[in-house]
Enzyme design. Structure first.
Site, mmCIF file in Angstrom:
data_model
loop_
_atom_site.group_PDB
_atom_site.id
_atom_site.type_symbol
_atom_site.label_atom_id
_atom_site.label_comp_id
_atom_site.label_asym_id
_atom_site.label_seq_id
_atom_site.Cartn_x
_atom_site.Cartn_y
_atom_site.Cartn_z
ATOM 1 N N SER A 113 0.822 -1.200 0.000
ATOM 2 C CA SER A 113 0.000 0.000 0.000
ATOM 3 C C SER A 113 0.860 1.255 0.000
ATOM 4 O O SER A 113 1.940 1.294 0.608
ATOM 5 C CB SER A 113 -0.906 0.005 1.237
ATOM 6 O OG SER A 113 -1.566 1.246 1.390
ATOM 7 N N GLN A 134 0.494 -0.445 -4.800
ATOM 8 C CA GLN A 134 -0.831 0.159 -4.884
ATOM 9 C C GLN A 134 -0.712 1.663 -4.692
ATOM 10 O O GLN A 134 -0.220 2.122 -3.666
ATOM 11 C CB GLN A 134 -1.762 -0.435 -3.827
ATOM 12 C CG GLN A 134 -3.157 0.131 -3.839
ATOM 13 C CD GLN A 134 -3.529 0.784 -2.528
ATOM 14 O OE1 GLN A 134 -2.714 0.909 -1.624
ATOM 15 N NE2 GLN A 134 -4.756 1.225 -2.429
ATOM 16 N N THR A 162 -6.702 2.048 -7.086
ATOM 17 C CA THR A 162 -7.923 1.763 -6.333
ATOM 18 C C THR A 162 -8.952 2.836 -6.619
ATOM 19 O O THR A 162 -8.676 4.036 -6.477
ATOM 20 C CB THR A 162 -7.612 1.703 -4.828
ATOM 21 O OG1 THR A 162 -6.621 0.694 -4.605
ATOM 22 C CG2 THR A 162 -8.853 1.373 -4.025
ATOM 23 N N LYS A 273 -8.458 -1.812 -8.944
ATOM 24 C CA LYS A 273 -8.994 -2.458 -7.736
ATOM 25 C C LYS A 273 -10.206 -1.687 -7.218
ATOM 26 O O LYS A 273 -10.224 -0.467 -7.256
ATOM 27 C CB LYS A 273 -7.904 -2.505 -6.657
ATOM 28 C CG LYS A 273 -8.288 -3.238 -5.381
ATOM 29 C CD LYS A 273 -7.117 -3.249 -4.409
ATOM 30 C CE LYS A 273 -7.412 -4.054 -3.165
ATOM 31 N NZ LYS A 273 -8.550 -3.536 -2.391
ATOM 32 N N HIS A 297 -13.574 -3.371 -0.857
ATOM 33 C CA HIS A 297 -12.606 -2.870 0.132
ATOM 34 C C HIS A 297 -12.804 -3.547 1.489
ATOM 35 O O HIS A 297 -12.647 -2.929 2.542
ATOM 36 C CB HIS A 297 -12.738 -1.351 0.273
ATOM 37 C CG HIS A 297 -11.417 -0.655 0.455
ATOM 38 N ND1 HIS A 297 -10.763 -0.024 -0.574
ATOM 39 C CD2 HIS A 297 -10.629 -0.495 1.543
ATOM 40 C CE1 HIS A 297 -9.642 0.519 -0.133
ATOM 41 N NE2 HIS A 297 -9.530 0.232 1.152
ATOM 42 N N ASP A 329 -11.059 -9.936 -3.904
ATOM 43 C CA ASP A 329 -10.732 -10.037 -2.486
ATOM 44 C C ASP A 329 -11.990 -9.752 -1.679
ATOM 45 O O ASP A 329 -12.995 -9.284 -2.205
ATOM 46 C CB ASP A 329 -9.590 -9.094 -2.091
ATOM 47 C CG ASP A 329 -9.902 -7.614 -2.302
ATOM 48 O OD1 ASP A 329 -11.038 -7.184 -2.024
ATOM 49 O OD2 ASP A 329 -9.002 -6.873 -2.737
ATOM 50 N N ILE A 332 -12.420 -13.898 2.365
ATOM 51 C CA ILE A 332 -11.697 -15.172 2.258
ATOM 52 C C ILE A 332 -10.993 -15.463 3.576
ATOM 53 O O ILE A 332 -10.116 -14.718 4.004
ATOM 54 C CB ILE A 332 -10.704 -15.132 1.089
ATOM 55 C CG1 ILE A 332 -11.487 -15.017 -0.218
ATOM 56 C CG2 ILE A 332 -9.812 -16.366 1.067
ATOM 57 C CD1 ILE A 332 -10.730 -14.421 -1.349
ATOM 58 N N ARG A 333 -11.395 -16.541 4.214
ATOM 59 C CA ARG A 333 -10.883 -16.893 5.534
ATOM 60 C C ARG A 333 -10.255 -18.275 5.592
ATOM 61 O O ARG A 333 -9.642 -18.641 6.591
ATOM 62 C CB ARG A 333 -12.015 -16.831 6.575
ATOM 63 C CG ARG A 333 -12.753 -15.485 6.670
ATOM 64 C CD ARG A 333 -11.841 -14.407 7.218
ATOM 65 N NE ARG A 333 -12.536 -13.151 7.492
ATOM 66 C CZ ARG A 333 -12.593 -12.109 6.671
ATOM 67 N NH1 ARG A 333 -11.993 -12.194 5.484
ATOM 68 N NH2 ARG A 333 -13.223 -11.008 7.007
#
Length: 417
Positions: A113, A134, A162, A273, A297, A329, A332-333
Site C-alpha cells: 500500500s 498500490q 484503487t 482495484k 474494500h 478479495d 476469504i478466511r
C-alpha cells in the site's frame, strides 16, 4: 524462526485473529478489524462464501496437487497474493517487509500500500518473488509521480489503482476511540493541550499494560510510523495522520489513467482495484487496464453493497470475451473459500485480513502459519472434491457447486472476523 505453541496449534485463521487481538491493543487493532457503518457488507463477504455448497466426486486420488496459477505473466505457486493493506508497521516491526518475505517464501506476490510505513525498496528487497505497488494520489500528482518512479526503480512489477476510495468509509468503532488524538506528538502543544495529552495516555494505559510485547516492539521500531512512501517536494514523508481528507482531494478518476499509464510504462501491468460492476470493468479495459479486482474494500468503504462473491457471480459473466484478468478479495478466511473463488474463474485472490491475523499474531511465524492453514485447507478441499489442479477447478466451474437448500443462516458459525 521461533514458533510458539499457540501459533503452532492454530487450526484456522480465526485462531490467529483472536491471538492478534490479544497481542495488539484495540486502539491499533480496530483499524484492521472494523468495517463501514453497520458492517453489513463486511459480514456479508464472509457469509457469501459460507453459504456456498460444493459437489464432491468420490473415488479419486492424487499423488500430487498443482496449486499454481499465472497472473499477468507472474507465476504464483499458490492462487493468492497479499492484498495491499496500510499501516502494517503498527502491528509488527517493519510489517510490510516481513509480509513480503513470507509471500516470497510461498512463491507469491506482495501487494504494498501507498499508506505503508516501510520503505518500498526494503519491501521489494525482502521478497524472493515479485511485488506490486498500490498507488493512492495522496499529496497530489507530483508526489504520485515520485512514488511511481521509486517503485519502478525498486523492481515492482505491477501497479494497483484503487477506485473506491473517493472518501474514507465511516468506521464508527475506531472513530470513537479517537486514535489520531492518541498519536499526536507532545511538541507544539499548549499547556491545556498537554494536560489532555497526558490524560489520553492514562486512559490508554490499561490496554497497553497488558500488551507489553507489542509496546516493546513498537518502541523498538522507531515508535509512531510515518508514510515513508509518500514524499513531498521537500523530501519529507507524510506524517501518520488522518488521510480521509487526502483521499477525498486526490481520488483516482478515469481522467487520471492516461498520465499514470504514461508514467508507469505502457508495457507494465496495471490492475484496477475496487470494481463492483461490469460497466466499470469494461471502462477499465477500454482505458488500457490489464486486470481488475472485484472488491468492496473488505466492507470498509460503502456499506450495504453486495458481497464480493455476489459481484463475481452476477457481473463477471457479463464480460465473456474480455481480455481482462479477473482477481477478487473480501471474505476469504480459509482454503475452501479460495477453491470456491477459483470455481468462478478467478485467477487469484487477495488475502487481507487473514494476512493481518497472522502478522499481528506473531510476525513472520504467525503469517507463515496463516498461509500454511490456507494452503492445507485448499489442498484438503481439492482432494475431497476430486480435483487435482487450480486449472481443473476453473474448468469445472459451476459443476463444482450445487444449490444450497438450507434456509436462513442459523447453521453458520458465529462471525469472528
Amino acid at each position: 524462526m521461533t514458533v510458539s505453541s499457540e501459533l503452532r496449534d492454530a487450526l484456522c485463521t480465526e485462531d490467529l485473529w483472536r491471538r492478534m487481538r490479544k497481542r495488539v491493543p484495540p486502539i491499533v487493532s480496530e483499524y484492521f478489524v472494523g468495517g463501514a457503518d453497520e458492517e453489513i457488507t463486511l459480514k456479508g463477504n464472509v457469509k457469501a462464501f459460507q453459504q456456498t455448497v460444493l459437489n464432491v466426486r468420490g473415488a479419486t486420488r492424487f499423488e500430487t496437487l498443482d496449486t499454481s496459477t499465472t497472473v499477468l505473466g507472474h507465476e504464483l505457486a499458490v492462487p493468492w497474493y497479499i492484498s495491499p493493506v496500510g499501516s502494517l508497521r503498527t502491528i509488527y516491526p517493519k510489517g510490510d517487509a516481513v509480509a513480503a518475505r513470507v509471500a516470497g517464501n510461498f512463491g507469491t506476490v506482495m501487494g504494498l500500500s501507498t499508506l505503508s510505513g516501510t520503505r518500498m525498496e526494503e519491501v521489494a528487497a525482502a521478497s524472493s518473488k515479485q511485488c506490486w505497488f498500490q498507488l493512492y494520489l495522496c499529496g497530489g500528482r507530483d508526489t504520485a509521480l515520485r512514488a511511481i518512479n521509486r517503485a519502478k526503480k525498486a523492481g515492482f512489477t505491477a501497479l494497483f489503482l484503487t477506485i473506491d476510495t473517493g472518501v474514507s468509509g465511516q468506521r464508527r468503532v475506531h472513530e470513537r476511540m479517537k486514535p489520531l488524538q492518541a498519536l499526536h506528538p507532545w511538541e507544539g502543544l499548549s499547556g491545556n493541550e498537554r494536560l489532555q495529552w497526558i490524560l489520553r495516555r492514562l486512559q490508554l494505559a490499561p490496554q497497553m499494560s497488558t500488551r507489553l510485547p507489542w509496546l516493546t516492539d513498537l518502541l523498538g521500531d522507531e515508535g509512531v510510523m510515518r508514510f515513508v512512501n509518500i514524499i513531498d517536494d521537500k523530501g519529507e514523508p507524510m506524517p501518520f495522520t488522518d488521510i480521509g481528507s487526502q483521499l477525498a482531494s486526490s481520488a483516482v478518476t478515469w481522467a487520471d489513467f492516461e498520465w499514470i499509464r504514461e508514467a508507469w510504462g505502457r508495457d507494465r501491468p496495471i490492475i484496477i482495484k475496487g470494481v463492483h460492476c461490469a460497466d466499470d470493468a469494461k471502462r477499465a479495459e477500454d482505458v488500457g487496464a490489464n486486470a481488475v479486482v472485484w472488491s468492496n474494500h473488505g466492507g470498509r468503504q460503502m456499506d450495504r453493497v453486495p458481497p464480493t462473491l455476489h459481484m463475481v457471480q452476477s457481473e463477471m459473466p457479463k464480460l465473456s470475451g474480455s481480455g481482462l484478468t479477473f482477481l477478487m478479495d473480501g471474505g476469504i478466511r480459509c482454503g475452501t473459500d479460495i477453491l470456491i473463488a477459483m470455481s468462478h474463474g478467478i485467477q487469484a485472490v487477495g488475502i487481507g485480513r487473514a494476512m493481518v491475523a497472522g502478522l499481528g499474531a506473531g510476525g513472520e511465524a504467525g503469517l507463515t502459519r496463516s498461509f500454511e492453514i490456507l494452503r492445507e485447507g485448499l489442498e484438503r478441499g481439492m482432494r475431497l472434491t476430486g480435483v487435482g489442479s487450480v486449472d481443473e477447478i476453473r474448468s469445472m466451474g459451476a459443476d463444482l457447486r450445487c444449490e444450497c437448500l438450507l434456509q436462513g443462516d442459523s447453521h453458520l458459525p458465529p462471525f469472528v472476523y
